[in-house]
Write a protein that holds these residues in place. Structure first.
Motif: not given
Length: 305
Positions: A235-237, A286, A293, A240, A289
């Protein structure tokens, strides 16, 4: 890090309402609201609705007055924003339609009851991450991995069952979920429409595989399910951060030091998976990224006193 309030401009019940939020944690928001005497029923997933006559008092108590746009921006950045697509009524509708598409061959009453029962299991109030949103996201990830073809039926059913039992007991939850799949998909439940026994066992095997997310080479079904279950790591920041907050909320009963120790072990285990995603499509979508994360979370965990 603050309690924020926007102008009271939202009409309802003969007055106008403001929104009270935290850009750090729901615990901080609930603490502030409790000390201010706001009723619990005023809370709506990520904010409190407060009538106009309480606005000045809440600002005097320390809430920072911001515009509606700034409040939403800060809430989204914090990862605490609950968009309309994540609201229970939307999730139930979307998942109900997904279930009917998955098991369209079962047109009798047991089909309907089984789908409704699974949705209620995923909607249990003690869940914070392993909830209706997670089920929707796993099903969506499977569709991405299998596009343009269909998701194999055993994989789709395993997604529905893989956390159908969730009591926060690793290993035991997966076993109980697999046992539930065996019981619900067999002839005692579905009669002549039941799956063949070997397909039921395949669903159960896949559910159990989510204990480790380590399918063997050549296990196509296992790779699909495990990759979809771990897609949230990319997920984006803000997303996440929401994921990590939800995980912590599910383990709110665990003391801080114990949680940090356990979560650190989980993150390290995920980083040691090589590859993290077993399908080529999953790695393309995925892996980069997700690893970024996980590394960032591990740095935060190991820096926590």
């Amino acid at each position: 890090m603050a309690i924020l309030i926007d102008p009271p401009t939202w009409p309802a019940h003969g007055t106008v309402f403001a929104h009270l939020v935290s850009d750090r944690s729901l615990a901080e928001l609930h603490d502030f609201a409790g000390r201010a005497g706001l009723p619990e029923q005023a809370f709506d997933m990520d904010h409190y609705d407060v009538p106009a006559h309480r606005y000045d008092d809440l600002v005097a108590r320390g809430a920072i007055a911001v515009s509606g746009r700034e409040l939403i921006r800060r809430l989204r950045t914090s990862g605490l924003r609950v968009p309309a697509r994540d609201r229970p009524e939307t999730l139930r509708r979307v998942l109900g339609a997904s279930w009917r598409r998955t098991v369209g061959r079962w047109q009798d009453r047991p089909d309907y009851v089984l789908g409704a029962d699974l949705i209620e299991r995923w909607a249990q109030p003690h869940r914070r991450y392993h909830d209706l949103r997670h089920l929707r996201d796993v099903l969506a990830a499977l569709n991405l991995l299998c596009d343009p073809g269909p998701v194999p039926l055993p994989v789709a059913l395993a997604a529905w069952f893989h956390d159908a039992v969730y009591d926060g007991l690793p290993g035991e939850d997966e076993q109980a979920s697999a046992d539930l799949a065996r019981a619900e998909l067999g002839p005692d439940r579905l009669g002549p429409e039941a799956l063949p026994s070997e397909r039921i066992e395949e669903v159960a095997r896949l559910v159990l595989l989510t204990r480790t997310h380590s399918p063997l080479p050549g296990d196509h079904h296992g790779a699909l399910l495990c990759d979809a279950d771990l897609a949230m790591l990319a997920r984006e920041a803000a997303g996440y951060r929401r994921y990590t907050l939800d995980v912590r909320a599910e383990y709110a009963h665990v003391p801080h030091a114990d949680f940090i120790k356990g979560r650190t072990a989980v993150v390290r285990q995920l980083l040691e998976l090589d590859p993290l995603y077993r399908t080529e499509r999953g790695r393309e979508l995925w892996q980069e990224a997700a690893r970024a994360n996980l590394r960032a979370e591990l740095a935060t965990l190991t820096a926590t006193p």
